[in-house]
Design an enzyme around this catalytic site. Structure first.
Site, PDB file in Angstrom:
ATOM      1  N   ASP A 167       9.802  -7.358  -3.285  1.00 20.41           N
ATOM      2  CA  ASP A 167       8.642  -7.756  -2.470  1.00 20.41           C
ATOM      3  C   ASP A 167       8.455  -9.260  -2.643  1.00 20.41           C
ATOM      4  N   ASN A 168       7.943  -9.922  -1.618  1.00 21.96           N
ATOM      5  CA  ASN A 168       7.653 -11.356  -1.767  1.00 21.96           C
ATOM      6  C   ASN A 168       6.190 -11.595  -2.121  1.00 21.96           C
ATOM      7  N   LEU A 169       5.430 -10.527  -2.333  1.00 18.53           N
ATOM      8  CA  LEU A 169       4.017 -10.577  -2.737  1.00 18.53           C
ATOM      9  C   LEU A 169       3.137 -11.280  -1.702  1.00 18.53           C
ATOM     10  N   SER A 220       6.450   3.323  13.157  1.00 14.68           N
ATOM     11  CA  SER A 220       5.054   3.591  13.480  1.00 14.68           C
ATOM     12  C   SER A 220       4.983   4.395  14.767  1.00 14.68           C
ATOM     13  N   ALA A 221       3.967   5.223  14.862  1.00 12.95           N
ATOM     14  CA  ALA A 221       3.732   5.969  16.093  1.00 12.95           C
ATOM     15  C   ALA A 221       3.468   5.026  17.261  1.00 12.95           C
ATOM     16  N   ASP A 276      12.138 -12.682  -0.904  1.00 15.51           N
ATOM     17  CA  ASP A 276      11.750 -12.615   0.506  1.00 15.51           C
ATOM     18  C   ASP A 276      12.951 -12.127   1.309  1.00 15.51           C
ATOM     19  N   LYS A 288       8.902  -2.828  15.577  1.00 17.22           N
ATOM     20  CA  LYS A 288       9.256  -1.485  15.074  1.00 17.22           C
ATOM     21  C   LYS A 288      10.265  -0.835  16.018  1.00 17.22           C
ATOM     22  N   TYR A 290       3.982  -6.626  17.257  1.00  8.78           N
ATOM     23  CA  TYR A 290       4.190  -5.809  16.053  1.00  8.78           C
ATOM     24  C   TYR A 290       4.886  -4.494  16.426  1.00  8.78           C
ATOM     25  N   ASN A 312      -7.541  -2.715  10.197  1.00  6.28           N
ATOM     26  CA  ASN A 312      -7.589  -1.266  10.426  1.00  6.28           C
ATOM     27  C   ASN A 312      -8.933  -0.691   9.973  1.00  6.28           C
ATOM     28  N   TYR A 359       0.823  -1.231   0.000  1.00  2.00           N
ATOM     29  CA  TYR A 359       0.000   0.000   0.000  1.00  2.00           C
ATOM     30  C   TYR A 359       0.855   1.280   0.000  1.00  2.00           C
ATOM     31  N   PHE A 376       1.572   8.007  11.513  1.00  8.78           N
ATOM     32  CA  PHE A 376       0.339   7.934  12.284  1.00  8.78           C
ATOM     33  C   PHE A 376      -0.627   7.040  11.471  1.00  8.78           C
TER      34      PHE A 376
HETATM   35  P1  NAD Z   1       1.505  -3.650   3.095  1.00  2.85           P
HETATM   36  O1  NAD Z   1       1.256  -4.966   3.700  1.00  2.85           O
HETATM   37  O2  NAD Z   1       0.531  -3.153   2.084  1.00  2.85           O
HETATM   38  O3  NAD Z   1       2.971  -3.623   2.414  1.00  2.85           O
HETATM   39  C1  NAD Z   1       4.054  -4.326   2.948  1.00  2.85           C
HETATM   40  C2  NAD Z   1       4.664  -5.129   1.811  1.00  2.85           C
HETATM   41  O4  NAD Z   1       5.786  -5.865   2.324  1.00  2.85           O
HETATM   42  C3  NAD Z   1       3.715  -6.143   1.198  1.00  2.85           C
HETATM   43  O5  NAD Z   1       3.658  -5.950  -0.217  1.00  2.85           O
HETATM   44  C4  NAD Z   1       4.314  -7.498   1.564  1.00  2.85           C
HETATM   45  O6  NAD Z   1       4.087  -8.466   0.548  1.00  2.85           O
HETATM   46  C5  NAD Z   1       5.775  -7.145   1.739  1.00  2.85           C
HETATM   47  N1  NAD Z   1       6.528  -8.041   2.636  1.00  2.85           N
HETATM   48  C6  NAD Z   1       6.204  -8.433   3.894  1.00  2.85           C
HETATM   49  N2  NAD Z   1       7.136  -9.248   4.391  1.00  2.85           N
HETATM   50  C7  NAD Z   1       8.097  -9.377   3.425  1.00  2.85           C
HETATM   51  C8  NAD Z   1       9.311 -10.094   3.340  1.00  2.85           C
HETATM   52  N3  NAD Z   1       9.748 -10.887   4.332  1.00  2.85           N
HETATM   53  N4  NAD Z   1      10.041 -10.000   2.215  1.00  2.85           N
HETATM   54  C9  NAD Z   1       9.617  -9.228   1.187  1.00  2.85           C
HETATM   55  N5  NAD Z   1       8.476  -8.522   1.212  1.00  2.85           N
HETATM   56  C10 NAD Z   1       7.715  -8.601   2.315  1.00  2.85           C
HETATM   57  O7  NAD Z   1       1.675  -2.601   4.279  1.00  2.85           O
HETATM   58  P2  NAD Z   1       1.732  -1.012   4.246  1.00  2.85           P
HETATM   59  O8  NAD Z   1       0.491  -0.504   4.873  1.00  2.85           O
HETATM   60  O9  NAD Z   1       2.095  -0.531   2.900  1.00  2.85           O
HETATM   61  O10 NAD Z   1       2.905  -0.768   5.268  1.00  2.85           O
HETATM   62  C11 NAD Z   1       4.244  -0.552   4.838  1.00  2.85           C
HETATM   63  C12 NAD Z   1       5.130  -0.420   6.071  1.00  2.85           C
HETATM   64  O11 NAD Z   1       4.672   0.670   6.856  1.00  2.85           O
HETATM   65  C13 NAD Z   1       5.117  -1.645   6.992  1.00  2.85           C
HETATM   66  O12 NAD Z   1       6.424  -1.846   7.485  1.00  2.85           O
HETATM   67  C14 NAD Z   1       4.188  -1.234   8.108  1.00  2.85           C
HETATM   68  O13 NAD Z   1       4.483  -1.887   9.309  1.00  2.85           O
HETATM   69  C15 NAD Z   1       4.467   0.257   8.193  1.00  2.85           C
HETATM   70  N6  NAD Z   1       3.358   1.002   8.798  1.00  2.85           N
HETATM   71  C16 NAD Z   1       2.112   0.893   8.240  1.00  2.85           C
HETATM   72  C17 NAD Z   1       1.046   1.568   8.816  1.00  2.85           C
HETATM   73  C18 NAD Z   1      -0.342   1.432   8.241  1.00  2.85           C
HETATM   74  O14 NAD Z   1      -1.303   1.753   8.939  1.00  2.85           O
HETATM   75  N7  NAD Z   1      -0.538   0.999   7.009  1.00  2.85           N
HETATM   76  C19 NAD Z   1       1.251   2.371   9.953  1.00  2.85           C
HETATM   77  C20 NAD Z   1       2.540   2.477  10.490  1.00  2.85           C
HETATM   78  C21 NAD Z   1       3.595   1.788   9.886  1.00  2.85           C
HETATM   79  C1  UD1 Z   2      -3.508   0.231  14.879  1.00  5.31           C
HETATM   80  C2  UD1 Z   2      -2.565  -0.436  15.845  1.00  5.31           C
HETATM   81  C3  UD1 Z   2      -1.207   0.238  15.761  1.00  5.31           C
HETATM   82  C4  UD1 Z   2      -0.702   0.221  14.316  1.00  5.31           C
HETATM   83  C5  UD1 Z   2      -1.738   0.861  13.406  1.00  5.31           C
HETATM   84  C6  UD1 Z   2      -1.345   0.784  11.958  1.00  5.31           C
HETATM   85  C7  UD1 Z   2      -3.926  -1.334  17.659  1.00  5.31           C
HETATM   86  C8  UD1 Z   2      -4.288  -1.203  19.098  1.00  5.31           C
HETATM   87  N1  UD1 Z   2      -3.108  -0.384  17.184  1.00  5.31           N
HETATM   88  O1  UD1 Z   2      -3.642   1.580  15.259  1.00  5.31           O
HETATM   89  O2  UD1 Z   2      -0.299  -0.454  16.581  1.00  5.31           O
HETATM   90  O3  UD1 Z   2       0.515   0.930  14.201  1.00  5.31           O
HETATM   91  O4  UD1 Z   2      -2.995   0.181  13.574  1.00  5.31           O
HETATM   92  O5  UD1 Z   2      -1.332  -0.531  11.519  1.00  5.31           O
HETATM   93  O6  UD1 Z   2      -4.337  -2.260  16.986  1.00  5.31           O
HETATM   94  N2  UD1 Z   2     -11.895   1.055  14.824  1.00  5.31           N
HETATM   95  C9  UD1 Z   2     -13.225   0.777  14.982  1.00  5.31           C
HETATM   96  N3  UD1 Z   2     -13.731  -0.312  14.329  1.00  5.31           N
HETATM   97  C10 UD1 Z   2     -12.976  -1.128  13.529  1.00  5.31           C
HETATM   98  C11 UD1 Z   2     -11.597  -0.814  13.369  1.00  5.31           C
HETATM   99  C12 UD1 Z   2     -11.094   0.284  14.040  1.00  5.31           C
HETATM  100  O7  UD1 Z   2     -13.933   1.469  15.689  1.00  5.31           O
HETATM  101  O8  UD1 Z   2     -13.518  -2.120  12.986  1.00  5.31           O
HETATM  102  C13 UD1 Z   2     -11.332   2.236  15.508  1.00  5.31           C
HETATM  103  C14 UD1 Z   2     -10.247   1.884  16.505  1.00  5.31           C
HETATM  104  O9  UD1 Z   2     -10.779   1.668  17.770  1.00  5.31           O
HETATM  105  C15 UD1 Z   2      -9.372   3.138  16.453  1.00  5.31           C
HETATM  106  C16 UD1 Z   2      -9.576   3.697  15.041  1.00  5.31           C
HETATM  107  O10 UD1 Z   2     -10.742   3.064  14.529  1.00  5.31           O
HETATM  108  O11 UD1 Z   2      -9.846   4.091  17.345  1.00  5.31           O
HETATM  109  C17 UD1 Z   2      -8.411   3.404  14.124  1.00  5.31           C
HETATM  110  O12 UD1 Z   2      -8.125   2.018  14.214  1.00  5.31           O
HETATM  111  P1  UD1 Z   2      -6.972   1.325  13.374  1.00  5.31           P
HETATM  112  O13 UD1 Z   2      -7.117   1.666  11.932  1.00  5.31           O
HETATM  113  O14 UD1 Z   2      -6.934  -0.118  13.731  1.00  5.31           O
HETATM  114  O15 UD1 Z   2      -5.645   2.069  13.865  1.00  5.31           O
HETATM  115  P2  UD1 Z   2      -5.044   2.265  15.348  1.00  5.31           P
HETATM  116  O16 UD1 Z   2      -5.844   1.546  16.353  1.00  5.31           O
HETATM  117  O17 UD1 Z   2      -4.821   3.710  15.542  1.00  5.31           O
END
Ligand code: NAD
Ligand code: UD1
Length: 339
Positions: A33-35, A126-127, A60, A156, A152, A202, A13, A181
């Site tokens: 990416d490992n897809l 991540s925050a 991978d 981080k 998780y 999420n 994403y 965030f």
């Molecule tokens: P995502 O799952 O869409 O993308 C992660 C990608 O990494 C995927 O395409 C997956 O196939 C690949 N991957 C996972 N393990 C692998 C491995 N061992 N080798 C090769 N490829 C691998 O997730 P995203 O939302 O795009 O998140 C990207 C990064 O940002 C992640 O590290 C995630 O923890 C971090 N992050 C995401 C959020 C969020 O809410 N989306 C918030 C904070 C931090």
């Molecule tokens: C979550 C993770 C956080 C991670 C982040 C991004 C937890 C406790 N925290 O954050 O560690 O870095 O995702 O991957 O899991 N909500 C609903 N209904 C739902 C889903 C979510 O009400 O079905 C609410 C949650 O209570 C929250 C808000 O929506 O208040 C956002 O949730 P989410 O997208 O999961 O993110 P975080 O909880 O902030």
């Protein structure tokens, strides 16, 4: 052509949106990416938007020899490291898999970087590393690693600490740690968005499934928090703003060995405000019910984004309403959802 950048997790994403912004800013991009949680067709989408097809390595990170092969002779200036597993609940059930993939995978990547002389990394943190503290607004000076509620988040935190140790061992090594965030939204073209292979956890991916009719209603996790409407408040950041933040951060590398930035808007939005914003964008009320609290949720959590603005000249430009419109456009154009 500017420098060459390797994007791990680049079909995912946030990585795919960053690939687009990098290519459009004139960088050469290769993707690893490992897809596991993304699809190969994302590469065609990136090409559709930019006119450039990035070289792809289906690798991978746990396979050190394969990672080394990608880096050898690649002449990468910087690695942007997005690859990782991110499902919080799953990490509680399968902690070793999370440590092996996220921490182990990063160690392999760093080892290959050290061996091939690639000295710069931008890391997706991540925050969540701030854990539970007595405030709602989080800045980079605050302690990390305390009261983390899940493996998780700990991966981080551990990776952040490993990056600091590698920097100590090599004065030429540079790492920029970006603490996201809550990323939401999609590319305005409607060609890229969040499309997890996994079960969504999420808020926005669940909202998208409700809008598509795959889930009957959203469960709002608690309306008895000490916030204005009783639901949790988060700092939602449009994924395109987030992607641009990576470029701003990378272009400032070269000074301090370790740089840390919050990437957020500084504005809090409640779950019910999110429901309303989606309903307004779609013209249809999103079905929801009030459910019990989810374990580990904090009432209110948003960024102090001042450091990124002062030092990188970056701040968010897009709003939650923009993110909702772009999500709907993506649902209609790329997911075949009629709404
Ligand atoms: P995502 O799952 O869409 O993308 C992660 C990608 O990494 C995927 O395409 C997956 O196939 C690949 N991957 C996972 N393990 C692998 C491995 N061992 N080798 C090769 N490829 C691998 O997730 P995203 O939302 O795009 O998140 C990207 C990064 O940002 C992640 O590290 C995630 O923890 C971090 N992050 C995401 C959020 C969020 O809410 N989306 C918030 C904070 C931090
Ligand atoms: C979550 C993770 C956080 C991670 C982040 C991004 C937890 C406790 N925290 O954050 O560690 O870095 O995702 O991957 O899991 N909500 C609903 N209904 C739902 C889903 C979510 O009400 O079905 C609410 C949650 O209570 C929250 C808000 O929506 O208040 C956002 O949730 P989410 O997208 O999961 O993110 P975080 O909880 O902030």
């Amino acid at each position: 052509m500017k420098a060459k950048i390797l994007i791990t997790g680049g079909t995912g994403y946030i990585g795919s949106h960053t690939a687009v912004e990098l290519i459009q800013a004139g960088y050469e991009v290769e993707i690893l990416d490992n897809l596991y949680n993304s699809k190969r067709e994302v590469l065609g989408r990136i090409t559709g938007i930019t006119g450039v097809e990035p070289k792809f390595h289906e690798v991978d990170l746990r396979d050190l020899a394969a990672v080394r092969k990608v880096l050898e002779g690649g002449e990468f200036q910087t690695v942007m490291h997005f690859a990782g597993l991110k499902a919080v609940g799953e990490s509680v059930e399968q902690p070793l898999r999370y440590y092996e993939n996220n921490v182990g995978g990063t160690i392999n990547l760093l080892r290959a970087m050290v061996e091939t002389g690639v000295k710069q990394i931008v890391f997706s943190s991540s925050a969540t590393v701030y854990g539970e503290q007595e405030v709602a607004e989080y800045d980079e000076t605050m302690t990390t690693g305390m009261k983390l509620s899940n493996p998780y988040g700990r991966t981080k935190y551990m990776i952040e600490e490993i990056l600091k140790d590698v920097a100590t061992s090599d004065p030429e090594f540079r790492a920029t740690i970006l603490r996201y965030f809550n990323p939401i939204g999609a590319h305005p073209s409607g060609l890229l968005g969040e499309d997890p292979n996994d079960k969504p956890n999420n808020l926005m991916p669940i909202v998208m499934k409700v809008a598509a009719g795959e889930i009957p209603e959203l469960s709002v996790y608690g309306n008895d928090y000490p916030t204005e409407d009783g639901t949790c408040v988060r700092d939602y950041i449009h994924v395109v703003d987030l992607a641009k933040g990576h470029i701003a951060a990378m272009e400032k590398m070269g000074g301090e060995q370790i740089q840390i930035y919050n990437l957020g808007s500084g504005r809090g939005t409640s779950v019910l405000e999110m429901v309303r914003a989606f309903s307004e964008a779609s013209g249809r009320a999103l079905p929801y019910k009030i459910a019990g609290r989810r374990a580990g949720d904090l009432p209110e959590f948003y960024a102090n984004p001042g450091k990124a603005e002062r030092e990188l000249g970056w701040k968010t430009e897009l709003t939650v309403a923009d993110a909702m419109n772009d999500t709907l456009n993506y649902l209609r154009k790329s997911c075949g959802v009629e709404i």
